[in-house]
Design an enzyme around this catalytic site. Structure first.
Site, PDB file in Angstrom:
ATOM      1  N   ASP A 152     -11.011  -6.608  -1.253  1.00  0.00           N
ATOM      2  CA  ASP A 152     -12.266  -5.858  -1.348  1.00  0.00           C
ATOM      3  C   ASP A 152     -13.398  -6.756  -1.840  1.00  0.00           C
ATOM      4  OD1 ASP A 152     -10.801  -3.554  -0.625  1.00  0.00           O
ATOM      5  OD2 ASP A 152     -10.106  -3.378  -2.690  1.00  0.00           O
ATOM      6  N   ASN A 155       0.815  -1.218   0.000  1.00  0.00           N
ATOM      7  CA  ASN A 155       0.000   0.000   0.000  1.00  0.00           C
ATOM      8  C   ASN A 155       0.841   1.257   0.000  1.00  0.00           C
ATOM      9  OD1 ASN A 155      -2.796  -0.643  -0.052  1.00  0.00           O
ATOM     10  ND2 ASN A 155      -2.539  -1.660   1.942  1.00  0.00           N
ATOM     11  N   HIS A 157      -8.118   0.870  -4.179  1.00  0.00           N
ATOM     12  CA  HIS A 157      -8.024   0.046  -2.967  1.00  0.00           C
ATOM     13  C   HIS A 157      -7.768   0.909  -1.741  1.00  0.00           C
ATOM     14  CE1 HIS A 157      -7.413  -3.339  -0.360  1.00  0.00           C
ATOM     15  NE2 HIS A 157      -6.185  -2.954  -0.076  1.00  0.00           N
TER      16      HIS A 157
HETATM   17  C1  LMR Z   1      -6.456  -4.285   3.526  1.00  0.00           C
HETATM   18  O1  LMR Z   1      -7.323  -3.898   2.743  1.00  0.00           O
HETATM   19  O2  LMR Z   1      -6.718  -4.955   4.524  1.00  0.00           O
HETATM   20  C2  LMR Z   1      -5.014  -3.984   3.223  1.00  0.00           C
HETATM   21  O3  LMR Z   1      -4.950  -3.044   2.197  1.00  0.00           O
HETATM   22  C3  LMR Z   1      -4.252  -3.535   4.408  1.00  0.00           C
HETATM   23  C4  LMR Z   1      -4.765  -2.244   5.004  1.00  0.00           C
HETATM   24  O4  LMR Z   1      -3.953  -1.370   5.304  1.00  0.00           O
HETATM   25  O5  LMR Z   1      -5.966  -2.108   5.197  1.00  0.00           O
END
Ligand code: LMR
Length: 348
Positions: free
Chosen positions: A176, A145, A204
């Site tokens: 997701d 990320n 995302h």
């Molecule tokens: C998630 O969606 O769980 C990952 O991208 C990690 C996060 O930081 O949420």
């Protein structure tokens, strides 16, 4: 073409290629990288896949131990662990078919994914530079990320090195999708959430995540009074995990996506899953790029023996609520993508 069974998969976990002083210092102060609590499970999942013949792990710490441990599992994959010394990165990535990148630091409660940019952007850039040199044909799956920015960074680095193939670069947004399916199943009482197929598009992070319940298969009816909370829960599902882990990391469940790529490569038909791609480089993507004004976007993609073979256009059938969500997503993504592209060209 190689059979998927010959695929070499490399996981680059944790704090690969420390590029900044701050980062190095952090590595030295806390050699037990917080990210490693989630990386062994990912390695474990890949080690158990019958489609993988060779698995190489790379990180600045721990990979020889994890590799030795996992090597006792009676699956076909031959597993090795590499560290930065003795050109470990180059050796680990050399001629890999698929490279999965969860490198970098995870969020702590209260942080957004964009708050990770300053550290993770440089790490991803450094790794992609090595990959461009030693495994220019690899399928690259980016989990690090902020995915909305790290994928554009990767694309720019690969372009600059003259080896960018948009059909082989993916931002992993599988979490997701599985969240949307799980949370909808809870509401409507589906016993096995895997019986549901719910496209999730956009990016995302937070509001860039757009679940399309209207395109669920089989079709679902979400009670009106539950819809807003459900959308929020899918958009901020990652935060639930980050909060529950209370500083010890975040979620990492990329296997489903790596497996989809492997199945597509092995010639299995009908593998379609949302993933964050460079639209103008993929058949069917141009029209979506035009409509959104964005080059990078997650849409359902058909995976095959050459990678991302076709982008499906989910924008033609949106309901009013989804149109509103899409607008917010596009706004957010514009900034995230521009930030990645600009970093790739002018790193600090
Ligand atoms: C998630 O969606 O769980 C990952 O991208 C990690 C996060 O930081 O949420």
């Amino acid at each position: 073409a190689k059979k998927a069974a010959d695929a070499v998969v490399v996981i680059m976990a944790g704090k690969a290629l420390a590029l900044s002083d701050e980062y190095e210092a952090q590595t030295i102060r806390s050699p037990k990288s917080q990210t490693w609590d989630s990386k062994p499970p990912l390695s474990l999942l890949l080690k158990t896949s019958p489609l993988i013949s060779e698995l190489a792990l790379y990180d600045v710490v721990n990979t020889p131990g994890v590799a030795a441990d996992l090597s006792h599992i009676s699956s076909p994959a031959k597993i090795t662990g590499y560290l930065p010394k003795d050109d470990g990165a180059k050796l680990a990535f050399k001629d890999a078919d698929i490279i999965v990148i969860p490198a970098g630091i995870p969020r702590k409660p209260g942080m957004t994914r964009d708050d990770l940019f300053n550290i993770n952007a440089g790490i991803v850039k450094g790794l992609i530079e090595v990959i461009a040199d030693v495994a220019p044909k690899a399928y690259i799956l980016i989990i690090s990320n902020p995915v909305n920015s790290t994928v554009p960074i990767a694309a720019e680095v690969l372009k600059a090195k003259g080896v960018f193939n948009p059909k082989r670069l993916f931002g992993v947004t599988t979490l997701d999708v599985v969240r949307a399916e799980t949370f909808v199943a809870e509401i409507i009482g589906t016993k096995n959430p895997q019986d549901l197929n719910i496209p999730v598009i956009g990016g995302h992070s937070g509001e860039t995540i757009v679940p399309l319940f209207s395109q669920a298969k089989p079709s679902v009816t979400i009670p009106a009074d539950k819809l807003a909370d459900l959308v929020k829960r899918v958009q901020f599902g990652g935060d639930e995990v980050v909060k529950a882990k209370d500083g010890a990391g975040s979620a990492t469940l990329s296997m489903a996506f790596a497996e989809a790529v492997l199945k597509g490569l092995s010639g299995e038909k009908g593998i379609v899953t949302p993933t964050f791609v460079y639209l103008p480089g993929i058949s069917g993507g141009e029209v979506i790029a035009k409509e959104t004004g964005l080059d990078f976007f997650s849409v359902p993609v058909e995976l095959g023996t050459t990678g991302a073979e076709k982008a499906q256009n989910p924008l033609t059938n949106l309901d009013d609520n989804e149109k509103t969500l899409l607008k917010a997503a596009v706004e957010g993504l514009k900034g995230n993508i521009a930030k990645g592209v600009s970093f790739a060209h002018n790193p600090p």
